[in-house]
Design an enzyme around this catalytic site. Structure first.
Site, PDB file in Angstrom:
ATOM      1  CG  ASP A   1      47.170  41.214  39.164  1.00  0.00           C
ATOM      2  OD1 ASP A   1      46.071  41.738  40.112  1.00  0.00           O
ATOM      3  OD2 ASP A   1      47.005  40.302  38.450  1.00  0.00           O
TER       4      ASP A   1
ATOM      5  CD  GLU B   1      38.069  38.925  39.208  1.00  0.00           C
ATOM      6  OE1 GLU B   1      39.339  39.733  38.667  1.00  0.00           O
ATOM      7  OE2 GLU B   1      38.902  38.650  40.050  1.00  0.00           O
TER       8      GLU B   1
END
Length: 503
Positions: free
Chosen positions: A331, A192
């Site tokens: 991602d 994160e």
């Protein structure tokens, strides 16, 4: 691709992560999500890198693979299951051809294309992937076509960890990467992008030389990497103006009307037959997917991204008077899984940028080229909503945060009581349960209301097993503790070599 240029330097960073999914379909969509990402993202992106390596290209991009994902893609059960899934994909495509016989020509073409792609993927898997992901990664890393990033073992939100637990998870995660690929990463993509002041000292102690933060942590000044405090460890910041051109919380290329729609399914065959058509168009009114329209849009979006990068680099060079750096990070699952055309867009951009005079390289290559400025004091930050910790430490998950803090205290107390004893399988399993309970995914899913019930169930289950084992270990019931640990571990937990005494 790595030659110096007048325009500046571009780094693409991809982060590959899915939570640890217990066997036999405990995830809300079973193992389907893992297999979709494997077939549509990981295999095409690795194939692209393999072809680039064969062309002699070096340092094309930086790739992070979390230990939990690497473990799943190496797991014999997952390999067998994925092979079966690929075969079912072929059968579903054949069924679609029957179902759509006499239908719209675009649907008939889609069925044929699905079967061709599924068959090619089966052949690719059987020839290159049958022994797992790690041999693929090792070959690519050895070729020099990419830089591999590591990270902590089970993808925890590191700022909320006790420092001992945080350091242990990082050491073990880097060791796991070295075991699987033969190379201990010198850079990390922190889960994160979570950061708290002082973490750079943990990185330095673990041999980490660079890590990624989100752009606001550097107040948007991402034109160069910066050393953090007095550590010598370098942080790179995502350039959000460029990154968000592709994918942002509100918009991006994949949402264009011509691209294949991710959310609309023909459930009879498990195939996505539609194009986006429009953001407010209901699924039953969406137009059939047209690959020719998508290809035309793809060329436009490749050109648009190259133009965006060039404009950004030129503006930074004009402002600063020297060669500038742009870092875009995503991602990996965006490329193919979420965005069907993503792998082709990725290849187009990585070929077009050097032709436009931009040096394309990895974070390592950018640091070696001198794109590093003076020290900076980073604030507490993440890449989540608000760029702070609210996703993982907000009111919606306050009970989970408290439970995790208590769990860590109990874990350290148990380990410390037995530090000088022999290695014990029950304490090792205690550690596995704790680390999986601390995964950042559970709080994220609750805050974002994405399978929130499942996330709470998973977190609670790991804590309950931890508590059961801790009570048995603490009361000296060694035989019962060993039995329960064996039962829990038989559920296919990763990282069998963990030794709790190392904590």
């Amino acid at each position: 691709m790595t030659a110096r240029s007048e325009e500046g330097t571009f780094c693409l960073v991809l982060h590959s992560h899915l939570p640890w999914l217990p066997r036999h379909g405990a995830w809300p969509v079973g193992e389907e999500w893992l297999y979709q990402a494997w077939a549509h993202s990981y295999m095409p992106v690795m194939d692209l890198l393999r072809r680039f390596a064969e062309e002699g290209k070096q340092d094309v991009l930086t790739l992070g693979v979390t230990p939990v994902l690497a473990a799943q893609l190496d797991d014999p059960y997952a390999l067998r299951g994925f092979h079966d899934w690929l075969g079912h994909w072929q059968l579903r495509a054949q069924h679609a051809a029957d179902l759509w016989r006499g239908s719209d020509p675009l649907l008939r073409r889609l069925a044929a294309d699905e079967y061709t792609t599924a068959s090619a993927t089966v052949a690719e898997f059987e020839s290159r992937w049958r022994h797992g992901f790690s041999p693929i990664l090792r070959g690519l890393a050895d070729s020099g076509v990419l830089e591999l990033l590591g990270g902590p073992l089970t993808h925890p939100f590191q700022p909320l960890l006790d420092r001992r637990v945080r350091s242990f998870a990082l050491r073990e995660g880097l060791a796991d990467a070295a075991l699987r690929t033969g190379t201990r990463p010198s850079g990390v993509w922190a889960p994160e992008c979570g950061y708290t002041p002082g973490m750079e000292r943990d990185y330095a102690a673990a041999g980490v030389e660079r890590f990624l933060v989100d752009g606001p942590a550097l107040r948007g000044d991402t034109a160069r990497a910066r050393t953090v405090a007095d550590s010598g460890v370098v942080c790179f910041g995502r350039d959000l103006d460029v990154t968000y051109r592709v994918w942002s919380p509100k918009s991006g290329y994949p949402g264009h009307a011509d691209y294949r729609d991710f959310h609309t399914w023909e459930h009879a065959v498990g195939i996505k037959p539609s194009r986006v058509t429009g953001k407010n168009v209901p699924p039953h009114d969406k137009a059939p997917y047209d690959p020719d329209r998508a290809a035309r849009r793809l060329r436009h979006d490749v050109d648009d991204f190259v133009t965006t990068v060039l404009a950004r680099l030129r503006a930074l060079r004009h402002r600063d008077g020297g060669r500038a750096l742009v870092v875009a990070a995503y991602d990996t699952e965006l490329y193919g899984h979420w965005w069907h055309e993503g792998p082709r867009w990725l290849e187009g951009v990585l070929r077009a940028l050097p032709e436009a005079g931009v040096r394309v390289t990895s974070l390592r290559g950018a640091a070696e080229a001198g794109h590093v400025g003076g020290p900076v004091e980073l604030p507490a930050s993440s890449w989540g909503s608000g760029k702070d910790w609210r996703v993982w430490d907000g009111a919606q998950v306050a009970d989970m945060v408290d439970a995790n803090a208590r769990l860590q205290r109990d874990l350290l107390a148990t380990v410390d009581r037995h530090r000088d004893e022999y290695r014990d399988a029950a304490r090792d399993q205690l550690l596995r349960e704790a680390l999986l309970a601390l995964a950042s995914d559970w709080a994220f899913m609750v805050t974002k209301d994405s399978a929130a019930g499942y996330a709470r169930e998973r977190a609670h289950a790991h804590i309950a097993r931890f508590d059961e084992l801790a009570e048995l270990v603490g009361s000296g019931e060694a035989a019962s503790a060993a039995d329960r640990a064996a039962r829990f571990h038989a559920r296919d937990y990763p990282f069998g070599r963990l030794d709790a005494r190392a904590l």
